[in-house]
Scaffold this active site. Structure first.
Site, PDB file in Angstrom:
ATOM      1  N   TYR A  29       0.862  -1.212   0.000  1.00  0.00           N
ATOM      2  CA  TYR A  29       0.000   0.000   0.000  1.00  0.00           C
ATOM      3  C   TYR A  29       0.889   1.250   0.000  1.00  0.00           C
ATOM      4  O   TYR A  29       1.145   1.835   1.059  1.00  0.00           O
ATOM      5  CB  TYR A  29      -0.879   0.038   1.248  1.00  0.00           C
ATOM      6  CG  TYR A  29      -1.710  -1.199   1.504  1.00  0.00           C
ATOM      7  CD1 TYR A  29      -2.700  -1.612   0.619  1.00  0.00           C
ATOM      8  CD2 TYR A  29      -1.528  -1.942   2.671  1.00  0.00           C
ATOM      9  CE1 TYR A  29      -3.477  -2.741   0.878  1.00  0.00           C
ATOM     10  CE2 TYR A  29      -2.299  -3.069   2.935  1.00  0.00           C
ATOM     11  CZ  TYR A  29      -3.261  -3.465   2.033  1.00  0.00           C
ATOM     12  OH  TYR A  29      -4.030  -4.570   2.297  1.00  0.00           O
ATOM     13  N   TRP A  35      -8.751   5.751   6.181  1.00  0.00           N
ATOM     14  CA  TRP A  35      -8.871   5.433   7.615  1.00  0.00           C
ATOM     15  C   TRP A  35      -7.536   5.006   8.208  1.00  0.00           C
ATOM     16  O   TRP A  35      -7.303   5.201   9.407  1.00  0.00           O
ATOM     17  CB  TRP A  35     -10.036   4.496   7.929  1.00  0.00           C
ATOM     18  CG  TRP A  35     -10.038   3.060   7.513  1.00  0.00           C
ATOM     19  CD1 TRP A  35      -9.437   2.523   6.424  1.00  0.00           C
ATOM     20  CD2 TRP A  35     -10.716   1.979   8.175  1.00  0.00           C
ATOM     21  NE1 TRP A  35      -9.709   1.182   6.354  1.00  0.00           N
ATOM     22  CE2 TRP A  35     -10.493   0.811   7.409  1.00  0.00           C
ATOM     23  CE3 TRP A  35     -11.502   1.866   9.316  1.00  0.00           C
ATOM     24  CZ2 TRP A  35     -11.014  -0.435   7.763  1.00  0.00           C
ATOM     25  CZ3 TRP A  35     -12.023   0.629   9.665  1.00  0.00           C
ATOM     26  CH2 TRP A  35     -11.779  -0.503   8.896  1.00  0.00           C
ATOM     27  N   ASP A  36      -6.644   4.484   7.379  1.00  0.00           N
ATOM     28  CA  ASP A  36      -5.290   4.187   7.880  1.00  0.00           C
ATOM     29  C   ASP A  36      -4.634   5.458   8.405  1.00  0.00           C
ATOM     30  O   ASP A  36      -3.956   5.466   9.443  1.00  0.00           O
ATOM     31  CB  ASP A  36      -4.409   3.638   6.754  1.00  0.00           C
ATOM     32  CG  ASP A  36      -4.842   2.249   6.308  1.00  0.00           C
ATOM     33  OD1 ASP A  36      -5.845   2.164   5.582  1.00  0.00           O
ATOM     34  OD2 ASP A  36      -4.170   1.261   6.689  1.00  0.00           O
ATOM     35  N   TYR A  81       1.550  -0.595  -7.575  1.00  0.00           N
ATOM     36  CA  TYR A  81       0.205  -0.714  -7.010  1.00  0.00           C
ATOM     37  C   TYR A  81      -0.851  -0.737  -8.113  1.00  0.00           C
ATOM     38  O   TYR A  81      -0.776   0.018  -9.075  1.00  0.00           O
ATOM     39  CB  TYR A  81      -0.105   0.449  -6.052  1.00  0.00           C
ATOM     40  CG  TYR A  81      -1.467   0.274  -5.424  1.00  0.00           C
ATOM     41  CD1 TYR A  81      -1.648  -0.606  -4.365  1.00  0.00           C
ATOM     42  CD2 TYR A  81      -2.585   0.956  -5.925  1.00  0.00           C
ATOM     43  CE1 TYR A  81      -2.914  -0.809  -3.815  1.00  0.00           C
ATOM     44  CE2 TYR A  81      -3.852   0.760  -5.379  1.00  0.00           C
ATOM     45  CZ  TYR A  81      -4.004  -0.124  -4.321  1.00  0.00           C
ATOM     46  OH  TYR A  81      -5.257  -0.330  -3.777  1.00  0.00           O
ATOM     47  N   GLN A 101     -14.064   5.781   2.527  1.00  0.00           N
ATOM     48  CA  GLN A 101     -13.743   4.723   3.495  1.00  0.00           C
ATOM     49  C   GLN A 101     -14.414   5.050   4.833  1.00  0.00           C
ATOM     50  O   GLN A 101     -14.958   6.145   5.003  1.00  0.00           O
ATOM     51  CB  GLN A 101     -12.216   4.579   3.644  1.00  0.00           C
ATOM     52  CG  GLN A 101     -11.720   3.284   3.043  1.00  0.00           C
ATOM     53  CD  GLN A 101     -10.250   3.020   3.261  1.00  0.00           C
ATOM     54  OE1 GLN A 101      -9.485   3.898   3.641  1.00  0.00           O
ATOM     55  NE2 GLN A 101      -9.851   1.791   2.995  1.00  0.00           N
ATOM     56  N   GLY A 157     -13.664  -0.987   3.886  1.00  0.00           N
ATOM     57  CA  GLY A 157     -12.408  -1.355   4.512  1.00  0.00           C
ATOM     58  C   GLY A 157     -12.334  -2.858   4.756  1.00  0.00           C
ATOM     59  O   GLY A 157     -11.283  -3.393   5.033  1.00  0.00           O
ATOM     60  N   ASP A 159     -12.745  -5.511   2.726  1.00  0.00           N
ATOM     61  CA  ASP A 159     -12.870  -5.826   1.307  1.00  0.00           C
ATOM     62  C   ASP A 159     -13.565  -7.139   0.942  1.00  0.00           C
ATOM     63  O   ASP A 159     -14.469  -7.154   0.131  1.00  0.00           O
ATOM     64  CB  ASP A 159     -11.479  -5.863   0.651  1.00  0.00           C
ATOM     65  CG  ASP A 159     -10.704  -4.557   0.824  1.00  0.00           C
ATOM     66  OD1 ASP A 159     -11.114  -3.706   1.623  1.00  0.00           O
ATOM     67  OD2 ASP A 159      -9.676  -4.401   0.135  1.00  0.00           O
ATOM     68  N   ARG A 192      -5.057 -12.943   0.574  1.00  0.00           N
ATOM     69  CA  ARG A 192      -5.664 -11.845  -0.180  1.00  0.00           C
ATOM     70  C   ARG A 192      -7.013 -12.284  -0.767  1.00  0.00           C
ATOM     71  O   ARG A 192      -7.307 -13.470  -0.831  1.00  0.00           O
ATOM     72  CB  ARG A 192      -4.718 -11.417  -1.321  1.00  0.00           C
ATOM     73  CG  ARG A 192      -3.389 -10.836  -0.857  1.00  0.00           C
ATOM     74  CD  ARG A 192      -3.547  -9.474  -0.204  1.00  0.00           C
ATOM     75  NE  ARG A 192      -4.179  -8.521  -1.088  1.00  0.00           N
ATOM     76  CZ  ARG A 192      -4.539  -7.283  -0.703  1.00  0.00           C
ATOM     77  NH1 ARG A 192      -4.322  -6.873   0.541  1.00  0.00           N
ATOM     78  NH2 ARG A 192      -5.121  -6.457  -1.540  1.00  0.00           N
ATOM     79  N   TYR A 345      -7.547 -12.362   4.860  1.00  0.00           N
ATOM     80  CA  TYR A 345      -7.930 -10.937   4.899  1.00  0.00           C
ATOM     81  C   TYR A 345      -9.124 -10.689   5.827  1.00  0.00           C
ATOM     82  O   TYR A 345      -8.979 -10.851   7.039  1.00  0.00           O
ATOM     83  CB  TYR A 345      -8.164 -10.508   3.450  1.00  0.00           C
ATOM     84  CG  TYR A 345      -7.756  -9.092   3.093  1.00  0.00           C
ATOM     85  CD1 TYR A 345      -6.619  -8.490   3.586  1.00  0.00           C
ATOM     86  CD2 TYR A 345      -8.534  -8.354   2.188  1.00  0.00           C
ATOM     87  CE1 TYR A 345      -6.267  -7.200   3.208  1.00  0.00           C
ATOM     88  CE2 TYR A 345      -8.188  -7.069   1.794  1.00  0.00           C
ATOM     89  CZ  TYR A 345      -7.056  -6.489   2.312  1.00  0.00           C
ATOM     90  OH  TYR A 345      -6.716  -5.226   1.925  1.00  0.00           O
ATOM     91  N   GLU A 389      -0.230  -6.525   9.484  1.00  0.00           N
ATOM     92  CA  GLU A 389      -1.482  -5.909   9.025  1.00  0.00           C
ATOM     93  C   GLU A 389      -2.674  -6.526   9.766  1.00  0.00           C
ATOM     94  O   GLU A 389      -3.600  -5.831  10.178  1.00  0.00           O
ATOM     95  CB  GLU A 389      -1.613  -6.164   7.517  1.00  0.00           C
ATOM     96  CG  GLU A 389      -2.881  -5.619   6.894  1.00  0.00           C
ATOM     97  CD  GLU A 389      -2.935  -5.844   5.382  1.00  0.00           C
ATOM     98  OE1 GLU A 389      -2.042  -6.530   4.840  1.00  0.00           O
ATOM     99  OE2 GLU A 389      -3.863  -5.321   4.752  1.00  0.00           O
TER     100      GLU A 389
END
Ligand code: DGY
Length: 430
Positions: A29, A35-36, A81, A101, A157, A159, A192, A345, A389
């Site tokens: 990323y 929001w991160d 990306y 988000q 968020g 996903d 993922r 995820y 993460e």
């Protein structure tokens, strides 16, 4: 007293700092995420208050004229990306994606302001925060009951949460242009979303692009229209925190407006209650079907302070069940659900920022024992695996990207500032 993990966490924030904004993690990323970034500010507040405010300010540099704060701000092209600015084609300055988000920013700004009464900085940010909340009311409240409709799983968020499986299955993917994923070159593909999920994400993105990112058109006619329990609970909480900030600035009319929004959502929330799941769940507006799935977002009802006495006690029982079904809580998908996957995820792993909001909410509701369990488990998985993460709720192993900004940020916030910091550091969980 600073521990070695505090120092590592601080260093992660410094390393991920790109000059006024942070990336969630290098490689996977490489831009500024909405929001991160807000959670990053909470981490900076532990050692550099001015830098904390700056993170929110740079996030709002990307705000659109209609009030939306985009989910990604692309400040420099990063070929590693996908989908980058060429795929989104929003033509905004700075370049950004065309979706939003979870709106956590006002709640984070309240925490910053409580620690550091910088009125000038609050005055400058406040109208932008209000405009972003008005955007939700204007474009994302189709039933006029305060519940947030999302138009893309990336907005939530969460996903690839199984909550989106049924609504996303109805999205036509037959015309999606060929594309190449880059996320799976950074981390294990088992952690993922699947390729079919990406086809659907791209079909939704292409709809927005062909609508020239007209948010009214996307909201009315887009291929994915789902009431998201997570964004709804987060917005209710953020409206409460923004109303408090409005009062600090003497903006009584705004505070009244925000309170009306809150009241509307407090009664609207019952529409998301699912008696089978005994939880608040997301609902597909196209079919009127509930996901009937209890997720970590369902437990944000405590953070939003909504629900009848019966609903709250049923939800708390559900929390206890989910917590005992996992080694570490709170898994993103109910471990007793057939779609639970401890690595993939949002289909199982623990997310520290959601744990932060769940623990805050539980504590505010007087559920100290359960709040301590969430904090204790968060601490344990970080100690065991590092600042990943996300984390496997069965083994505690880290998943996704490493040296992750928001995981480090919540560690710093809890370790140094929270009212429960002693408990967090001493690890006296349930
Ligand atoms: C990603 O790239 O995986 C993000 O979640 C999309 O915002």
């Amino acid at each position: 007293m600073s521990t070695q993990l505090d120092q590592i966490a601080e260093q992660i924030l410094r390393d991920n700092d790109r000059g006024g904004y942070t990336v969630p993690t290098p490689g996977l990323y490489p831009y500024q995420w909405n929001w991160d970034s807000a959670f990053a500010a909470l981490g900076f507040a532990a050692f550099d208050m001015s830098r904390a405010w700056r993170e929110i300010e740079t996030l709002f540099d990307g705000q659109w004229p209609d009030g939306m704060v985009p989910h990604i701000i692309f400040r420099a092209t990063q070929p590693g990306y996908f989908p980058g600015p060429d795929a989104w084609q929003t033509n905004k300055d700075p370049l950004s994606s065309g979706i939003t988000q979870p709106p956590v920013a006002a709640s984070i700004v309240r925490i910053l302001y409580e620690q550091d009464q910088d009125k000038a900085r609050l005055e400058a940010l406040y109208p932008k925060l209000l405009a972003s909340h008005r955007w939700f009311a204007e474009f994302r409240d189709p039933l006029n009951n305060g519940l947030v409709m999302t138009t893309h799983p990336w907005e939530t968020g969460r996903d690839n949460c199984p909550e989106w499986d049924a609504p996303a299955r109805n999205v036509d993917i037959s015309n999606v242009s060929p594309y190449q994923r880059s996320d799976v070159s950074h981390v294990d593909s088992d952690m993922r979303p699947q390729n079919v999920d990406y086809d659907r994400y791209m079909a939704m993105l292409e709809f927005g692009r062909s609508a020239k990112w007209d948010h009214a058109e996307i909201a009315s006619n887009g291929p994915f229209r789902v009431l998201d329990v997570g964004m709804t609970m987060i917005l209710i909480r953020a409206n409460r925190d923004l109303a408090w900030l409005a009062e600090q600035l003497g903006r009584d009319e705004d505070a009244d407006y925000l309170r009306e929004q809150i009241e509307k959502a407090e009664s609207g929330a019952s529409y998301l209650w699912d008696d089978t799941a005994r939880a608040f769940c997301s609902k597909d507006l196209k079919t009127d079907l509930s996901s009937s799935l209890c997720t970590n977002a369902s437990f944000l009802a405590f953070y939003a302070n909504v629900g009848t006495t019966e609903q709250r006690s049923a939800l708390l029982k559900n929390f206890e069940r989910v917590a005992s079904a996992a080694t570490f809580t709170a898994p993103s998908t109910d471990p007793e659900h057939p779609e639970f996957d401890s690595k993939r995820y949002w289909r199982g792993p623990i997310w520290v920022v959601v744990n932060f909001m769940i623990a805050e909410g539980l504590r505010e509701q007087g559920c100290e024992h359960q709040a301590a369990r969430v904090q204790h488990d968060t601490k344990k998985v970080i100690e065991r695996s590092g600042f990943f993460e996300s984390f496997d709720p069965v083994t505690g192993k880290g998943s996704g990207g490493s040296d992750f900004t928001w995981t480090a940020a919540i560690w710093l916030h809890w370790a140094r500032f929270a009212h429960s910091s002693t408990q967090f550091l001493e690890g006296q969980g349930a």
